[in-house]
Design an enzyme around this catalytic site. Structure first.
Site, PDB file in Angstrom:
ATOM      1  N   TRP A 104     -23.399  27.752  16.932  1.00 56.70           N
ATOM      2  CA  TRP A 104     -22.913  29.118  16.713  1.00 56.70           C
ATOM      3  C   TRP A 104     -22.704  29.846  18.027  1.00 56.70           C
ATOM      4  O   TRP A 104     -21.736  30.594  18.187  1.00 56.70           O
ATOM      5  CB  TRP A 104     -23.825  29.890  15.755  1.00 56.70           C
ATOM      6  CG  TRP A 104     -23.668  29.366  14.359  1.00 56.70           C
ATOM      7  CD1 TRP A 104     -24.621  28.753  13.604  1.00 56.70           C
ATOM      8  CD2 TRP A 104     -22.464  29.346  13.568  1.00 56.70           C
ATOM      9  NE1 TRP A 104     -24.076  28.358  12.395  1.00 56.70           N
ATOM     10  CE2 TRP A 104     -22.773  28.707  12.347  1.00 56.70           C
ATOM     11  CE3 TRP A 104     -21.154  29.795  13.778  1.00 56.70           C
ATOM     12  CZ2 TRP A 104     -21.813  28.514  11.335  1.00 56.70           C
ATOM     13  CZ3 TRP A 104     -20.205  29.602  12.776  1.00 56.70           C
ATOM     14  CH2 TRP A 104     -20.550  28.970  11.576  1.00 56.70           C
ATOM     15  N   ASP A 174     -26.559  37.740  17.558  1.00 56.28           N
ATOM     16  CA  ASP A 174     -26.125  37.178  16.272  1.00 56.28           C
ATOM     17  C   ASP A 174     -27.387  36.865  15.476  1.00 56.28           C
ATOM     18  O   ASP A 174     -28.077  35.895  15.746  1.00 56.28           O
ATOM     19  CB  ASP A 174     -25.300  35.902  16.524  1.00 56.28           C
ATOM     20  CG  ASP A 174     -24.824  35.249  15.226  1.00 56.28           C
ATOM     21  OD1 ASP A 174     -25.215  35.717  14.129  1.00 56.28           O
ATOM     22  OD2 ASP A 174     -24.065  34.263  15.310  1.00 56.28           O
ATOM     23  N   LYS A 198     -26.550  34.523   4.424  1.00 56.74           N
ATOM     24  CA  LYS A 198     -27.717  33.677   4.693  1.00 56.74           C
ATOM     25  C   LYS A 198     -28.976  34.333   4.126  1.00 56.74           C
ATOM     26  O   LYS A 198     -29.601  33.824   3.230  1.00 56.74           O
ATOM     27  CB  LYS A 198     -27.874  33.428   6.198  1.00 56.74           C
ATOM     28  CG  LYS A 198     -26.603  33.016   6.944  1.00 56.74           C
ATOM     29  CD  LYS A 198     -26.053  31.698   6.493  1.00 56.74           C
ATOM     30  CE  LYS A 198     -24.709  31.289   7.041  1.00 56.74           C
ATOM     31  NZ  LYS A 198     -24.352  31.546   8.405  1.00 56.74           N
TER      32      LYS A 198
HETATM   33  C1  PLP Z   1     -23.110  31.290   9.301  1.00 55.91           C
HETATM   34  C2  PLP Z   1     -23.215  31.769  10.695  1.00 55.91           C
HETATM   35  C3  PLP Z   1     -22.113  32.309  11.376  1.00 55.91           C
HETATM   36  C4  PLP Z   1     -20.714  32.365  10.776  1.00 55.91           C
HETATM   37  O1  PLP Z   1     -20.675  33.254   9.737  1.00 55.91           O
HETATM   38  P1  PLP Z   1     -19.293  33.557   8.950  1.00 55.91           P
HETATM   39  O2  PLP Z   1     -19.725  34.652   8.044  1.00 55.91           O
HETATM   40  O3  PLP Z   1     -18.915  32.303   8.240  1.00 55.91           O
HETATM   41  O4  PLP Z   1     -18.299  33.976   9.939  1.00 55.91           O
HETATM   42  C5  PLP Z   1     -22.293  32.764  12.661  1.00 55.91           C
HETATM   43  N1  PLP Z   1     -23.498  32.709  13.248  1.00 55.91           N
HETATM   44  C6  PLP Z   1     -24.589  32.202  12.630  1.00 55.91           C
HETATM   45  C7  PLP Z   1     -25.893  32.169  13.338  1.00 55.91           C
HETATM   46  C8  PLP Z   1     -24.469  31.721  11.337  1.00 55.91           C
HETATM   47  O5  PLP Z   1     -25.540  31.215  10.709  1.00 55.91           O
END
Ligand code: PLP
Length: 362
Positions: A104, A174, A198
């Site tokens: 990521w 993030d 998530k």
């Molecule tokens: C799932 C995830 C993303 C991407 O998320 P989207 O909503 O599909 O753009 C980015 N960073 C992390 C840490 C993730 O788990």
């Protein structure tokens, strides 16, 4: 009561608390006497405005978000934030600093490079992204526009169990896969973002928590939809927001409050993760490559001694009511995602099955 619920170890979209789904089901046809479902309401009507305001108030309370931070309910996922962050926060400065910890972080870095200079100030690539680089090793630039890191690498299973200190340079995080899993001091951050699917609610909602001095200084001025200022000024109602996803996230926030908030979640998440990691320490049938102190409490990847057994392991798990354990295609093996909504009983069932399988095949 539906009795066919399984233990769902999906990395995302992930399991939601059963109590939340039940409440949503009860309110589906007629939300609070309105005669309509939440999906059918105007986002500018007083019913939905109330739902959104309550969701924001509850999130603020759960995370103790200071008054000088704005909370935005956006769309586009964390992936849109990979672009909105450089577009808005570079502010004409020379470069931004990024910490590279895996899949990521890599995507965030790649996206930012389209908008400015990116310095990768620390990387765990030397050890196949199996650890969180200590802050002492970060080669930070005090003139950087911001410092970006990934609090939990959902695929690699690496989590920062500490918050970096970047002084006057805004810290951008993030938090897609570990937001609300433990208390964090929001005042240490310039911006926190997370896709909801998530650890919060349904896909389609992205949460951004931004310190107000970082709003409105993008250079050049971005297209309206990509400018945080647009969404701050319109209180996330510049255009139609993902209303149903906001409503479900709001129910999750209430469920969190009822269950002791993020401090209680942290205790339970530690207990769940320990069940798995303590067992992994006793066996060489399964393996998790991540450095002990950086192991994720949310996503636990593990490989079987012999990858030829993977299919059989998954089939057996499925027959015992455990699903979505297949690891990410880039890692292979298994991954157990055990977010807030995963009960302790689910992890206990998984560990019991892992022991049984290892005893049979080991
Ligand atoms: C799932 C995830 C993303 C991407 O998320 P989207 O909503 O599909 O753009 C980015 N960073 C992390 C840490 C993730 O788990």
């Amino acid at each position: 009561m539906i009795m066919a619920r399984i233990f769902n170890f999906s990395a995302g979209p992930a399991a939601l608390p059963e109590a939340v789904l039940q409440q949503a089901a009860d309110e589906m046809l007629d939300w609070h006497g309105s005669g309509t479902s939440v999906m059918e309401m105007s986002h500018r009507g007083k019913e939905f405005m109330g739902i959104a305001a309550q969701a924001e108030a509850d999130l603020r309370e759960l995370m103790a978000i200071p008054a000088n931070y704005k909370v935005l309910f956006l769309q586009g996922g964390a992936s849109a934030q990979f672009e909105m962050i450089p577009i808005n926060l570079l502010r004409g400065k020379g470069a931004a600093d990024y910490v590279h910890t895996g899949e990521w972080a890599k995507k965030a870095i790649k996206a930012a490079k389209a908008f400015g200079n990116v310095n990768v100030v620390a990387s765990a690539e030397d050890k196949a992204f199996t650890y969180a680089p200590a802050q002492a090793s970060w080669k930070l630039d005090k003139n950087a526009a911001y410092v970006h890191y990934t609090a939990n690498e959902t695929i690699g299973g690496v989590e920062f169990h500490w918050t970096p200190d970047t002084g006057d340079v805004p810290l951008v995080c993030d938090m897609s896969s570990n937001i609300l899993s433990k208390p964090v001091d929001v005042s240490k951050f310039g911006l926190i973002y997370a896709g909801a699917q998530k650890n919060i609610g349904p896909a389609g909602l992205t949460i951004v928590i931004i310190r107000d001095d970082l709003v409105g200084h993008a250079q050049p001025t971005p297209p309206a939809m990509l400018d945080y200022k647009t969404h701050v000024d319109a209180e996330s109602m510049y255009n139609t927001p993902p209303t149903y996803a906001i409503y479900i996230a709001g129910l999750v926030f209430q469920w969190l409050k009822k269950n002791g908030g993020v401090a209680a979640m942290e205790r339970q998440n530690i207990a769940k993760a320990n069940l798995l990691y303590d067992y992994l320490a006793t066996t060489d049938f399964y393996r998790n490559p991540v450095r002990k102190e950086d192991r994720s409490r949310m996503n636990v990847p593990f490989t079987l001694k012999d990858a030829a057994l993977d299919e059989e392991f998954l089939k057996g798990a499925k027959s015992r009511g455990m699903a979505q354990l297949k690891g990410h295609r880039s890692v292979g093996g298994m991954r157990a995602s055990i977010y807030n909504a995963m009960p302790v009983a689910g992890v206990e069932a998984l560990v019991a099955y892992m022991k049984e399988f290892a005893a049979q095949k080991g």
